[in-house]
Write a protein that holds these residues in place. Structure first.
Motif, PDB file in Angstrom:
ATOM      1  N   VAL A  75      -2.075 124.229  28.245  1.00 32.37           N
ATOM      2  CA  VAL A  75      -2.095 123.443  27.201  1.00 32.37           C
ATOM      3  C   VAL A  75      -1.340 124.015  25.979  1.00 32.37           C
ATOM      4  O   VAL A  75      -0.693 123.208  25.270  1.00 32.37           O
ATOM      5  CB  VAL A  75      -3.572 123.211  26.696  1.00 32.37           C
ATOM      6  N   SER A  76      -1.372 125.046  25.836  1.00 30.83           N
ATOM      7  CA  SER A  76      -0.594 125.932  24.831  1.00 30.83           C
ATOM      8  C   SER A  76       0.726 125.802  24.987  1.00 30.83           C
ATOM      9  O   SER A  76       1.418 125.667  24.072  1.00 30.83           O
ATOM     10  CB  SER A  76      -1.303 127.536  24.513  1.00 30.83           C
ATOM     11  N   GLU A  81       5.986 123.206  23.376  1.00 30.57           N
ATOM     12  CA  GLU A  81       7.110 122.634  23.644  1.00 30.57           C
ATOM     13  C   GLU A  81       7.090 121.297  22.749  1.00 30.57           C
ATOM     14  O   GLU A  81       7.990 120.743  22.327  1.00 30.57           O
ATOM     15  CB  GLU A  81       6.893 121.905  25.173  1.00 30.57           C
ATOM     16  N   LEU A  82       6.003 120.511  22.679  1.00 31.62           N
ATOM     17  CA  LEU A  82       5.833 119.343  21.567  1.00 31.62           C
ATOM     18  C   LEU A  82       6.108 119.818  20.158  1.00 31.62           C
ATOM     19  O   LEU A  82       6.975 119.164  19.581  1.00 31.62           O
ATOM     20  CB  LEU A  82       4.335 118.745  21.619  1.00 31.62           C
ATOM     21  N   THR A  87       9.894 119.501  15.728  1.00 30.78           N
ATOM     22  CA  THR A  87      10.880 120.103  14.739  1.00 30.78           C
ATOM     23  C   THR A  87      12.454 119.500  15.051  1.00 30.78           C
ATOM     24  O   THR A  87      13.070 119.119  13.991  1.00 30.78           O
ATOM     25  CB  THR A  87      11.030 121.573  14.877  1.00 30.78           C
ATOM     26  N   GLU A  88      12.592 119.199  16.169  1.00 34.21           N
ATOM     27  CA  GLU A  88      14.275 118.812  16.334  1.00 34.21           C
ATOM     28  C   GLU A  88      14.313 117.305  15.944  1.00 34.21           C
ATOM     29  O   GLU A  88      15.203 116.848  15.276  1.00 34.21           O
ATOM     30  CB  GLU A  88      14.478 118.836  18.035  1.00 34.21           C
TER      31      GLU A  88
END
Length: 111
Positions: A75-76, A81-82, A87-88
């Motif tokens: 999950v971390s 990744e999310l 941010t992108e």
């Protein structure tokens, strides 16, 4: 000022039981029969050593904690990744906002 009360010494505690009196088969005179500890039994009816039972429980807990750690790590990684994608996306939207504002400002008549 409060007066100090006289403290009466209590009777000394009973002596510790001797090793021979710690035999599990001898009933304790201070514990009611329905509250005495009994060795756990497996479904086979076999009496399980208390130490073995604790070791099994510790093993089960360790396995559960290992599985929980693995799930938490997965999950971390997904959260990281999310967060990167967010941010992108934020950078992309900010660029578009700046471009739209620049285009809107260029269409305004000069005063």
């Amino acid at each position: 000022m409060a007066e100090l009360e006289e403290v009466q010494p209590s009777s000394p505690p009973p002596p510790p039981p001797s090793p021979s009196s710690l035999d599990a088969s001898s009933p304790s005179p201070h514990v009611p029969p329905n509250q005495r500890w009994q060795a756990p039994r497996r479904s086979s009816g076999r009496i399980v050593d208390p130490l073995e039972e604790v070791e099994l429980q510790i093993g089960d807990a360790a396995l559960s904690l290992t599985q929980l750690l693995e799930a938490t790590s997965a999950v971390s990684a997904q959260v990281e990744e999310l967060a990167l994608k967010c941010t992108e996306n934020a950078r992309f939207l900010k660029t578009w906002r700046d471009l739209l504002k620049e285009g809107y400002d260029s269409l305004k008549p000069d005063n």
